[in-house]
Design a protein around this motif. Structure first.
Motif, PDB file in Angstrom:
ATOM      1  N   ALA A 102       0.818  -1.211   0.000  1.00  0.00           N
ATOM      2  CA  ALA A 102       0.000   0.000   0.000  1.00  0.00           C
ATOM      3  C   ALA A 102       0.853   1.263   0.000  1.00  0.00           C
ATOM      4  O   ALA A 102       0.578   2.218  -0.739  1.00  0.00           O
ATOM      5  CB  ALA A 102      -0.943  -0.001   1.201  1.00  0.00           C
ATOM      6  N   VAL A 103       1.890   1.295   0.828  1.00  0.00           N
ATOM      7  CA  VAL A 103       2.726   2.496   0.924  1.00  0.00           C
ATOM      8  C   VAL A 103       3.531   2.703  -0.353  1.00  0.00           C
ATOM      9  O   VAL A 103       3.587   3.822  -0.899  1.00  0.00           O
ATOM     10  CB  VAL A 103       3.663   2.400   2.144  1.00  0.00           C
ATOM     11  CG1 VAL A 103       4.673   3.545   2.126  1.00  0.00           C
ATOM     12  CG2 VAL A 103       2.858   2.436   3.436  1.00  0.00           C
ATOM     13  N   VAL A 104       4.148   1.645  -0.866  1.00  0.00           N
ATOM     14  CA  VAL A 104       4.964   1.781  -2.078  1.00  0.00           C
ATOM     15  C   VAL A 104       4.109   2.216  -3.262  1.00  0.00           C
ATOM     16  O   VAL A 104       4.449   3.153  -3.983  1.00  0.00           O
ATOM     17  CB  VAL A 104       5.680   0.446  -2.396  1.00  0.00           C
ATOM     18  CG1 VAL A 104       6.341   0.515  -3.769  1.00  0.00           C
ATOM     19  CG2 VAL A 104       6.724   0.144  -1.326  1.00  0.00           C
ATOM     20  N   PHE A 105       2.960   1.572  -3.449  1.00  0.00           N
ATOM     21  CA  PHE A 105       2.114   1.934  -4.582  1.00  0.00           C
ATOM     22  C   PHE A 105       1.487   3.314  -4.373  1.00  0.00           C
ATOM     23  O   PHE A 105       1.307   4.075  -5.328  1.00  0.00           O
ATOM     24  CB  PHE A 105       1.012   0.900  -4.792  1.00  0.00           C
ATOM     25  CG  PHE A 105       0.195   1.144  -6.037  1.00  0.00           C
ATOM     26  CD1 PHE A 105       0.690   0.806  -7.282  1.00  0.00           C
ATOM     27  CD2 PHE A 105      -1.060   1.742  -5.961  1.00  0.00           C
ATOM     28  CE1 PHE A 105      -0.046   1.047  -8.432  1.00  0.00           C
ATOM     29  CE2 PHE A 105      -1.801   1.988  -7.102  1.00  0.00           C
ATOM     30  CZ  PHE A 105      -1.289   1.636  -8.347  1.00  0.00           C
ATOM     31  N   GLY A 106       1.150   3.647  -3.129  1.00  0.00           N
ATOM     32  CA  GLY A 106       0.579   4.954  -2.842  1.00  0.00           C
ATOM     33  C   GLY A 106       1.534   6.080  -3.196  1.00  0.00           C
ATOM     34  O   GLY A 106       1.148   7.083  -3.802  1.00  0.00           O
ATOM     35  N   LEU A 107       2.810   5.946  -2.840  1.00  0.00           N
ATOM     36  CA  LEU A 107       3.805   6.954  -3.173  1.00  0.00           C
ATOM     37  C   LEU A 107       4.007   7.045  -4.686  1.00  0.00           C
ATOM     38  O   LEU A 107       4.154   8.136  -5.244  1.00  0.00           O
ATOM     39  CB  LEU A 107       5.134   6.635  -2.472  1.00  0.00           C
ATOM     40  CG  LEU A 107       5.118   6.744  -0.944  1.00  0.00           C
ATOM     41  CD1 LEU A 107       6.450   6.275  -0.365  1.00  0.00           C
ATOM     42  CD2 LEU A 107       4.821   8.176  -0.498  1.00  0.00           C
ATOM     43  N   PHE A 108       3.997   5.883  -5.337  1.00  0.00           N
ATOM     44  CA  PHE A 108       4.128   5.858  -6.795  1.00  0.00           C
ATOM     45  C   PHE A 108       2.941   6.551  -7.454  1.00  0.00           C
ATOM     46  O   PHE A 108       3.102   7.360  -8.375  1.00  0.00           O
ATOM     47  CB  PHE A 108       4.219   4.398  -7.261  1.00  0.00           C
ATOM     48  CG  PHE A 108       4.096   4.224  -8.750  1.00  0.00           C
ATOM     49  CD1 PHE A 108       5.150   4.538  -9.588  1.00  0.00           C
ATOM     50  CD2 PHE A 108       2.917   3.742  -9.307  1.00  0.00           C
ATOM     51  CE1 PHE A 108       5.040   4.368 -10.960  1.00  0.00           C
ATOM     52  CE2 PHE A 108       2.800   3.578 -10.674  1.00  0.00           C
ATOM     53  CZ  PHE A 108       3.865   3.891 -11.503  1.00  0.00           C
ATOM     54  N   GLN A 109       1.742   6.265  -6.958  1.00  0.00           N
ATOM     55  CA  GLN A 109       0.534   6.866  -7.529  1.00  0.00           C
ATOM     56  C   GLN A 109       0.487   8.373  -7.273  1.00  0.00           C
ATOM     57  O   GLN A 109       0.038   9.144  -8.119  1.00  0.00           O
ATOM     58  CB  GLN A 109      -0.702   6.180  -6.925  1.00  0.00           C
ATOM     59  CG  GLN A 109      -1.988   6.444  -7.666  1.00  0.00           C
ATOM     60  CD  GLN A 109      -2.165   5.538  -8.855  1.00  0.00           C
ATOM     61  OE1 GLN A 109      -1.221   5.293  -9.603  1.00  0.00           O
ATOM     62  NE2 GLN A 109      -3.371   5.024  -9.035  1.00  0.00           N
TER      63      GLN A 109
END
Length: 391
Positions: free
Chosen positions: A132-139
């Motif tokens: 969630a955190v990795v994809f959230g930052l990417f998004q």
């Protein structure tokens, strides 16, 4: 770059945003299934609540995807696209998140005290947090780059999901030591989700009510315009948001009383603004005329003696004269070296851009000379004069 190129860039941004929203839908679906299955098998109410959050995110991300798809459509009544569909999608996301927060909080209040099986639930929660955190930052990075409020809202939802999963992890760690913290963790998750929902709701309503352009954008836009030839200053710059795009209105004071020149300057500025700021889908420039205390004349010369050079782009020096607006007497004179004189390629373009930065009102051209530099200056509204035609 022409207006067609700017439009194509905007369309490409929408396509990229749709792809990332579609990926978000798939990832949320996987997270919901994994966390939900682990929550049921382990008996963790907090993890089940977190799975419900992810399940709601499937709907929310789907709404963002639909909003991005609609935003790119054209209609005679909406010539600049249905960009506010993104804001409507953000509003749907906010309402969905608030409903999920209510459900999680209600289950936490009426649920009983249990100690879940942490051997299964804890690894799943930790893995979900990382995803969630990795994809959230990417998004979030992609949303800011593409100027998409729907993607930014989706990214914030992922980051909040990560925070709520972090609370679940704390509860599960406590459970591994025999403390019944799962119910309290579920309640904390609901507060996280509720806060995120209200924040998104405020942002969506603000954009739908035509919030002003960011101050940084107004400043950058005004600075760009004031650097152009014949522009004395920007009298006013206001704009409003339209989804991830902006509509701007400029009032500028020009150092000319020629209406044809003013129209040409305004047309050029409208194209230039869209080129430099692709998120501005419409700009209207209103010109005003005022008495100028001075105006600037540039002459290509061989040396500081002021002898006329044979060409503009190849001139070693430029004589820059500031003249009194009424008497036309020279009040200041300076010589600027031509740094692009020996450039092997695009010399005329570079010299023309350099001269425009000096903001001339008049440029004296050598007899019979024409070229890219003069074309740029003339397009910007600068008077191109032959020697002896000085005004």
């Amino acid at each position: 770059m022409n207006e067609r190129t700017v439009t194509v860039e905007g369309d490409n941004d929408l396509v990229a945003a749709r792809k990332r929203a579609a990926l978000s839908v798939l990832l949320n679906m996987i997270l919901a299934l994994v966390k939900g299955g682990a929550g049921i098998l382990s008996g963790s109410a907090a993890l089940i609540g977190d799975a419900v959050h992810s399940a709601a995110d499937v709907f929310a991300s789907g709404a963002a995807l639909v909003g991005l798809w609609i935003a790119g459509k054209k209609h005679p009544s909406f010539p600049f696209g249905l960009y506010k569909a993104e804001n409507i999608a953000t509003l749907v996301i906010a309402l969905a998140v608030i409903m999920v927060a209510y459900e999680i909080g209600r289950d936490a209040l009426i649920g009983g005290e249990t100690i879940p099986d942490t051997a299964l639930a804890l690894p799943v929660a930790i893995g979900s947090l990382i995803v969630a955190v990795v994809f959230g930052l990417f998004q979030l990075r992609c949303g800011k780059k593409l100027g998409s409020p729907a993607l930014i809202a989706d990214a914030r939802d992922y980051l909040v999901d990560g925070a709520s999963t972090g609370v679940v992890i704390i509860g599960l760690i406590g459970a591994s030591f025999g403390f019944a913290l799962d119910r309290w963790a579920a309640g904390a998750v609901s507060l996280f989700v509720l806060w995120a929902g209200f924040e998104l709701l405020v942002d969506a309503v603000r954009d739908l009510l035509d919030a002003a352009m960011p101050r940084e954008l107004v400043h950058d836009l005004s600075s760009l315009v004031e650097k152009q030839p014949l522009v004395s200053r920007v009298l006013g710059c206001v704009g409003r948001q339209a989804g991830g795009r902006y509509i701007a209105n400029l009032d500028i004071l020009l150092r000319t009383n020629d209406h044809l020149v003013a129209d040409r300057v305004a047309d050029r500025l409208e194209v230039l603004v869209k080129k430099e700021f692709p998120r501005i889908v419409m700009v209207h420039v209103r010109t005003h005329f005022g008495h100028s205390e001075s105006h600037r004349r540039i002459t290509p010369v061989i040396d500081h003696g002021g002898a006329m050079a044979e060409g503009l782009a190849s001139a070693p020096w430029f004589m820059v004269e500031d003249l009194d607006g009424q008497t036309k007497a020279v009040t200041e004179c300076a010589f600027v070296r031509n740094p692009h004189r020996d450039a092997p390629k695009r010399r005329g373009l570079m010299v023309g851009q350099m001269l425009m930065e000096l903001k001339p009102d008049q440029v004296i051209r050598p007899d019979g000379h024409a070229g890219t530099a003069l074309a740029l200056l003339e397009e910007a509204g600068v008077d191109i004069l032959r020697i002896g035609e000085e005004k």
